[in-house]
Design a protein around this motif. Structure first.
Motif, mmCIF file in Angstrom:
data_model
loop_
_atom_site.group_PDB
_atom_site.id
_atom_site.type_symbol
_atom_site.label_atom_id
_atom_site.label_comp_id
_atom_site.label_asym_id
_atom_site.label_seq_id
_atom_site.Cartn_x
_atom_site.Cartn_y
_atom_site.Cartn_z
ATOM 1 N N GLU A 4 0.911 -1.501 -0.246
ATOM 2 C CA GLU A 4 -0.087 0.134 0.242
ATOM 3 C C GLU A 4 0.886 1.138 0.248
ATOM 4 O O GLU A 4 0.780 2.263 -0.468
ATOM 5 N N ILE A 5 1.562 1.383 0.902
ATOM 6 C CA ILE A 5 2.735 2.129 0.788
ATOM 7 C C ILE A 5 3.228 3.061 -0.401
ATOM 8 O O ILE A 5 4.179 3.467 -0.987
ATOM 9 N N GLU A 6 3.980 1.437 -1.288
ATOM 10 C CA GLU A 6 4.666 1.539 -2.538
ATOM 11 C C GLU A 6 3.501 2.139 -3.726
ATOM 12 O O GLU A 6 3.591 3.153 -4.225
ATOM 13 N N ILE A 7 2.533 1.438 -3.441
ATOM 14 C CA ILE A 7 1.592 2.475 -4.250
ATOM 15 C C ILE A 7 1.065 3.728 -4.085
ATOM 16 O O ILE A 7 0.807 4.373 -4.515
ATOM 17 N N GLY A 8 0.668 3.920 -2.402
ATOM 18 C CA GLY A 8 0.679 5.577 -2.448
ATOM 19 C C GLY A 8 1.746 6.601 -2.955
ATOM 20 O O GLY A 8 1.450 7.385 -3.752
ATOM 21 N N GLN A 9 2.901 5.841 -2.729
ATOM 22 C CA GLN A 9 4.219 6.615 -3.197
ATOM 23 C C GLN A 9 4.095 6.841 -4.714
ATOM 24 O O GLN A 9 4.696 7.947 -5.047
ATOM 25 N N VAL A 10 4.183 5.648 -5.719
ATOM 26 C CA VAL A 10 3.840 5.988 -7.030
ATOM 27 C C VAL A 10 3.130 7.660 -7.400
ATOM 28 O O VAL A 10 2.947 7.686 -8.275
ATOM 29 N N PHE A 11 1.542 7.031 -6.576
ATOM 30 C CA PHE A 11 0.494 7.901 -6.823
ATOM 31 C C PHE A 11 1.037 9.216 -6.728
ATOM 32 O O PHE A 11 1.173 10.338 -6.873
ATOM 33 N N ASP A 25 -4.848 18.000 -11.780
ATOM 34 C CA ASP A 25 -6.327 18.037 -12.036
ATOM 35 C C ASP A 25 -6.953 18.133 -9.733
ATOM 36 O O ASP A 25 -6.666 17.449 -9.455
ATOM 37 N N PRO A 26 -7.975 19.145 -9.925
ATOM 38 C CA PRO A 26 -8.593 19.394 -8.891
ATOM 39 C C PRO A 26 -8.396 17.753 -7.954
ATOM 40 O O PRO A 26 -8.452 16.928 -6.490
ATOM 41 N N ALA A 27 -9.473 16.871 -8.896
ATOM 42 C CA ALA A 27 -10.528 15.667 -8.414
ATOM 43 C C ALA A 27 -9.193 14.804 -8.045
ATOM 44 O O ALA A 27 -9.164 14.147 -7.176
ATOM 45 N N VAL A 28 -7.791 14.543 -8.768
ATOM 46 C CA VAL A 28 -7.085 13.804 -8.432
ATOM 47 C C VAL A 28 -6.233 14.378 -7.514
ATOM 48 O O VAL A 28 -5.907 12.995 -6.448
ATOM 49 N N ALA A 29 -6.216 15.325 -6.875
ATOM 50 C CA ALA A 29 -5.333 15.883 -5.677
ATOM 51 C C ALA A 29 -6.349 15.402 -4.926
ATOM 52 O O ALA A 29 -5.671 14.915 -3.763
ATOM 53 N N ALA A 30 -7.627 15.969 -4.488
ATOM 54 C CA ALA A 30 -8.273 15.162 -3.841
ATOM 55 C C ALA A 30 -8.171 13.666 -3.246
ATOM 56 O O ALA A 30 -8.318 12.590 -2.874
ATOM 57 N N MET A 31 -8.096 12.708 -4.534
ATOM 58 C CA MET A 31 -7.813 11.099 -4.451
ATOM 59 C C MET A 31 -7.398 11.889 -4.075
ATOM 60 O O MET A 31 -6.658 10.270 -2.492
ATOM 61 N N ALA A 32 -6.077 12.099 -4.109
ATOM 62 C CA ALA A 32 -4.397 11.485 -3.092
ATOM 63 C C ALA A 32 -4.080 12.421 -1.493
ATOM 64 O O ALA A 32 -3.806 11.379 -1.449
ATOM 65 N N LYS A 33 -4.893 12.950 -1.695
ATOM 66 C CA LYS A 33 -5.136 13.438 -0.143
ATOM 67 C C LYS A 33 -6.160 12.255 0.408
ATOM 68 O O LYS A 33 -5.614 11.950 1.607
ATOM 69 N N TYR A 34 -7.018 11.903 0.630
ATOM 70 C CA TYR A 34 -8.256 10.837 0.674
ATOM 71 C C TYR A 34 -7.701 9.652 0.611
ATOM 72 O O TYR A 34 -7.333 8.798 1.745
ATOM 73 N N TRP A 35 -6.775 8.846 0.053
ATOM 74 C CA TRP A 35 -6.223 7.604 -0.417
ATOM 75 C C TRP A 35 -5.235 7.884 0.334
ATOM 76 O O TRP A 35 -4.799 6.969 1.711
ATOM 77 N N THR A 36 -3.945 8.715 0.685
ATOM 78 C CA THR A 36 -2.713 8.253 0.882
ATOM 79 C C THR A 36 -3.557 8.856 2.488
ATOM 80 O O THR A 36 -2.784 8.062 3.641
ATOM 81 N N VAL A 43 -2.475 1.673 7.985
ATOM 82 C CA VAL A 43 -0.373 1.244 8.025
ATOM 83 C C VAL A 43 -0.666 1.757 9.913
ATOM 84 O O VAL A 43 0.009 0.291 10.390
ATOM 85 N N LEU A 44 -0.960 2.512 10.304
ATOM 86 C CA LEU A 44 -0.308 2.721 11.750
ATOM 87 C C LEU A 44 -0.970 2.244 12.088
ATOM 88 O O LEU A 44 -1.061 1.091 13.398
ATOM 89 N N ASP A 45 -2.643 1.535 12.436
ATOM 90 C CA ASP A 45 -3.132 1.216 12.929
ATOM 91 C C ASP A 45 -2.833 -0.693 12.962
ATOM 92 O O ASP A 45 -2.598 -1.176 14.525
ATOM 93 N N THR A 46 -2.172 -1.287 12.185
ATOM 94 C CA THR A 46 -1.709 -2.572 11.531
ATOM 95 C C THR A 46 -0.156 -2.030 12.628
ATOM 96 O O THR A 46 -0.070 -3.274 13.375
ATOM 97 N N CYS A 47 0.824 -1.276 12.310
ATOM 98 C CA CYS A 47 1.535 -1.087 13.372
ATOM 99 C C CYS A 47 1.380 -1.188 15.116
ATOM 100 O O CYS A 47 2.407 -1.439 15.498
ATOM 101 N N LEU A 48 0.556 -0.575 14.934
ATOM 102 C CA LEU A 48 0.425 -0.230 16.671
ATOM 103 C C LEU A 48 -0.073 -1.506 17.199
ATOM 104 O O LEU A 48 0.431 -1.604 18.420
ATOM 105 N N GLN A 49 -1.298 -2.341 16.507
ATOM 106 C CA GLN A 49 -1.038 -4.104 16.809
ATOM 107 C C GLN A 49 0.024 -4.754 17.212
ATOM 108 O O GLN A 49 -0.296 -5.654 17.864
ATOM 109 N N LEU A 50 0.826 -4.631 16.159
ATOM 110 C CA LEU A 50 1.815 -5.574 16.333
ATOM 111 C C LEU A 50 2.351 -5.192 17.764
ATOM 112 O O LEU A 50 3.321 -5.993 18.029
ATOM 113 N N HIS A 51 2.707 -4.165 18.091
ATOM 114 C CA HIS A 51 2.530 -4.002 19.125
ATOM 115 C C HIS A 51 2.309 -4.316 20.430
ATOM 116 O O HIS A 51 2.602 -3.474 21.802
#
Ligand SMILES: Cc1cc2nc3c(=O)[nH]c(=O)nc-3n(C[C@H](O)[C@H](O)[C@H](O)COP(=O)(O)OP(=O)(O)OC[C@H]3O[C@@H](n4cnc5c(N)ncnc54)[C@H](O)[C@@H]3O)c2cc1C
Length: 90
Positions: A4-11, A25-36, A43-51
């Motif tokens: 997921e992190i790799e996909i986010g980085q590419v986007f 495009d503003p909608a694409v910028a919104a997708m980036a803010k929303y999805w990442t 990701v942080l939920d998973t990392c916390l669970q690991l601890h």
């Protein structure tokens, strides 16, 4: 998580390229803010669970990161508003 992190980085890299070219495009910028930021929460939920229980205490930096990440879905335009911006282009 790593995928997921790799996909986010590419986007985000694509968006930065378009921003510098003046074609983001503003909608694409919104997708980036929303999805990442949603991905950051997952990701942080998973990392916390690991601890385990220690991850929930302030003694460990993951607790700080988990709490700090939450606001990203609220500010900078809440993610509900990002979804609205995206939906308007459908
Ligand atoms: C730490 C922090 C720093 C900030 N820094 C800045 C800054 O530097 N500059 C600045 O201008 N602002 C800043 N803000 C404000 C931030 O942008 C707002 O908190 C954000 O826009 C959400 O507005 P609100 O808090 O009034 O929530 P509200 O607008 O009251 O929304 C409450 C909830 O309802 C949802 N909602 C609202 N309208 C709709 C809708 N039409 N459809 C679906 N759901 C909806 C929202 O998504 C949210 O979940 C900051 C906020 C925080 C927490």
């Amino acid at each position: 998580v790593k995928t997921e992190i790799e996909i986010g980085q590419v986007f985000v890299d694509r968006c930065l390229g378009e921003l510098h070219a003046g074609t983001l495009d503003p909608a694409v910028a919104a997708m980036a803010k929303y999805w990442t930021t949603e991905m950051m929460g997952r990701v942080l939920d998973t990392c916390l669970q690991l601890h385990g229980g220690y991850g929930y205490t302030w003694d460990f930096p993951i607790a700080r990161a988990f709490a700090d990440a939450r606001v990203h879905r609220i500010y900078g335009g809440s993610n509900e508003i990002m979804r609205e911006l995206i939906a308007r282009t459908l």
